[in-house]
Enzyme design. Structure first.
Site, PDB file in Angstrom:
ATOM      1  N   CYS A  76       0.820  -1.212   0.000  1.00 14.97           N
ATOM      2  CA  CYS A  76       0.000   0.000   0.000  1.00 14.97           C
ATOM      3  C   CYS A  76       0.849   1.255   0.000  1.00 14.97           C
ATOM      4  O   CYS A  76       0.648   2.166  -0.804  1.00 14.97           O
ATOM      5  CB  CYS A  76      -0.927  -0.013   1.219  1.00 14.97           C
ATOM      6  SG  CYS A  76      -1.915   1.483   1.374  1.00 14.97           S
ATOM      7  N   GLU A 222      -6.810   1.505 -12.946  1.00 14.81           N
ATOM      8  CA  GLU A 222      -6.338   2.701 -12.249  1.00 14.81           C
ATOM      9  C   GLU A 222      -5.051   3.230 -12.882  1.00 14.81           C
ATOM     10  O   GLU A 222      -4.899   4.432 -13.105  1.00 14.81           O
ATOM     11  CB  GLU A 222      -6.119   2.393 -10.769  1.00 14.81           C
ATOM     12  CG  GLU A 222      -7.417   2.220 -10.000  1.00 14.81           C
ATOM     13  CD  GLU A 222      -7.206   1.786  -8.556  1.00 14.81           C
ATOM     14  OE1 GLU A 222      -8.123   2.003  -7.743  1.00 14.81           O
ATOM     15  OE2 GLU A 222      -6.130   1.227  -8.240  1.00 14.81           O
ATOM     16  N   GLU A 492     -26.075  13.538  -2.423  1.00 15.63           N
ATOM     17  CA  GLU A 492     -27.508  13.707  -2.153  1.00 15.63           C
ATOM     18  C   GLU A 492     -28.361  12.892  -3.115  1.00 15.63           C
ATOM     19  O   GLU A 492     -29.494  12.520  -2.791  1.00 15.63           O
ATOM     20  CB  GLU A 492     -27.899  15.185  -2.237  1.00 15.63           C
ATOM     21  CG  GLU A 492     -27.953  15.737  -3.650  1.00 15.63           C
ATOM     22  CD  GLU A 492     -28.496  17.155  -3.700  1.00 15.63           C
ATOM     23  OE1 GLU A 492     -29.623  17.382  -3.207  1.00 15.63           O
ATOM     24  OE2 GLU A 492     -27.782  18.036  -4.228  1.00 15.63           O
TER      25      GLU A 492
END
Length: 512
Positions: A76, A222, A492
């Protein structure tokens, strides 16, 4: 030969006597030895040390086939989440610069990207984290040993330094946390000689140039995403499906966006060979799986992202009885992370059936240390673990995919609420939002408990993290509707979902 047999017999007898003595006295060199200095191993060791235990961490990383080296902190920190997110951020800034003109910013053209500047900044930050981890271990009084560890017996570890110096020590409990390394398709001529992996891409000093990424995992997409984002000619070769293990509707939205963003895709294709040309380029020959028709193109860099293999082969596990999955090479573990040997444990990517995610390894490591030395009983909960794929259009998810929900509960027992929406940030910039999409997978009956949530859009990780708490607490669709939203945000839109797939109505959001 007879002398060798006598030596082996004496050595075995010595080990047997040593084991008998230890079983009687339990006088070990350490209370806990952790093999592996990645996120999970470091978390476990530091947590154990807080209970006054004598702890050691062994960490030694073999250089990649290309010779790339790095420091303490595991995948990581060095070749994964941290440098990936920083290079992703570099790409996002490039997109923001393009948007800026629409918002009134006067930016001189052409805008260019300098790989060495970015690489130095990212690598310097990683080195600072390497140093920080060493300081933390020292502060916690954890012994750090830059050695490659393997088992001599159930309680004995042999550590070997880079120079070949051996040290043998004992431990009452041992945790294996060695993680994994990228696979190479060694059956493909030229793959190993001329290709790199994710172990190398983040440590390149110069731009990789025109790049072919082989694979369709989150690592592949990615990397291809940020390479495209900083202006490099980038292509992805996909054998079957993108983002295996993720919701496939969402996966294809991600790749659709990437194609519109400028990344090329060679679908249903497999590489046949890689050849270095006299001009210095790398010629790749590949074939379509359906037609078998061969194609060729030339690239500066070939990045293999075809999966990862657990770092278990050099541990000598089978000789001490630690059971592994013969097919995957991963260690079989119980719910409490125990292996087939009660005082030997396994956490993180090398454990069979565990998510290959940094936060799960960290939490599992801490909980294991508490169970061992603080007499707690809490187990790691691997349900509803959230994650995000940091592609140009980010994809965040938690809980079940739609496919998994259908398998577990049946089509008639599932309700999927969904919406296509347009982030406000995309409006003035006139960016295409065709792939910005949300879906919430629920049980159809009763209180309609939420089984899974999926979101593509800006800041997907930040959005998903909050909703992950809701799923962990058993959130329902009615509770989601009762939640007051923050306006104007992308998040939202999740609270306003009201159209189900079953209804067949258009799920496109048309206003506030």
């Amino acid at each position: 030969m007879a002398a060798l047999c006598r030596w082996r017999h004496r050595f075995k007898r010595t080990l047997d006597l040593r084991n008998i003595t230890r079983n009687l006295s339990t006088n070990y060199d350490y209370d806990l030895v952790v093999i592996g200095g990645g996120s999970g191993g470091l978390a476990c060791s530091k947590e154990a040390a807080q209970f006054g235990k004598k702890v050691a961490v062994l960490d030694y990383v073999e250089p990649s086939p290309k010779g790339t080296r790095w420091g303490l902190g595991g995948t990581c920190v060095n070749v994964g989440c941290i440098p990936k997110k920083l290079m992703h951020q570099s790409a996002l800034l490039g997109s923001a610069v393009k948007d800026a003109g629409k918002y009134g910013w006067k930016i001189s053209s052409p805008v260019t990207h300098d790989w060495p500047t970015m690489a130095r900044a990212v690598q310097d930050h990683v080195r600072s984290l390497n140093w920080g981890h060493r300081v933390q271990l020292q502060d916690k009084k954890v012994t750090y040993l830059n050695m490659k560890g393997s088992f001599v017996d159930e309680h004995t570890i042999r550590g070997v330094t880079k120079a070949g110096k051996e040290t043998v020590f004992t431990a009452g409990n041992i945790v294996i946390a060695t993680g994994g390394r990228p696979k190479y398709p060694t059956h493909i001529p030229g793959a190993l000689e001329h290709g790199i992996s994710s172990d190398d891409i983040f440590w390149l000093q110069e731009s990789p140039g025109k790049t072919l990424v082989v694979g369709a995992s989150y690592v592949a997409l990615e990397c291809a995403g940020f390479l495209t984002g900083i202006g490099l000619d980038t292509a992805v070769m996909v054998r079957s499906i993108p983002l295996r293990g993720f919701d496939q509707q969402m996966a294809h939205l991600v790749t659709d966006y990437m194609e519109s963003y400028g990344t090329k895709f060679f679908w249903n294709s497999v590489p046949k060979k890689v050849e270095k040309l006299q001009t210095g380029g790398l010629q790749v020959t590949w074939a379509g799986q359906d037609s078998g028709h061969e194609r060729q193109d030339t690239f500066d860099t070939i990045l293999w992202a075809v999966g990862r293999a657990p770092e278990t082969k050099a541990l000598n596990l089978e000789s001490i009885g630690v059971e592994i999955n013969k097919e995957s090479g991963k260690i079989l573990v119980a719910a409490n992370e125990a292996t087939s040997i009660p005082h030997i444990y396994s956490i993180g990517d090398i454990s069979e059936g565990r998510p290959e995610l940094t936060p799960t390894a960290i939490k599992a490591g801490k909980l294991l240390a508490r169970r061992l030395f603080d007499k707690t009983s809490e187990l790691m909960n691997y349900d509803n673990v959230p994650t995000t794929v940091f592609t140009p259009l980010e994809y965040g998810c938690v809980g079940l995919s739609e496919e998994e929900a259908l398998v577990r509960h049946g089509k008639d027992n599932i309700e999927v609420f969904h919406a296509f929406y347009k982030p406000l940030e995309f409006t003035v910039a006139e960016r295409d939002a065709s792939q910005c999409y949300i879906k919430v997978v629920c049980l159809r009956e009763g209180d309609q408990r939420i089984l899974g949530l999926h979101f593509t859009g800006p800041n997907a990780g930040e959005v998903t993290q909050g909703f992950a708490l809701g799923l962990q607490c058993g959130a329902t669709y009615s509770q989601l509707q009762e939640t007051v939203s923050i306006h104007p945000t992308c998040a939202e839109e999740i609270t306003k979902l009201h159209i189900s797939k079953r209804s067949g109505l258009d799920p496109t959001v048309t206003g506030c």
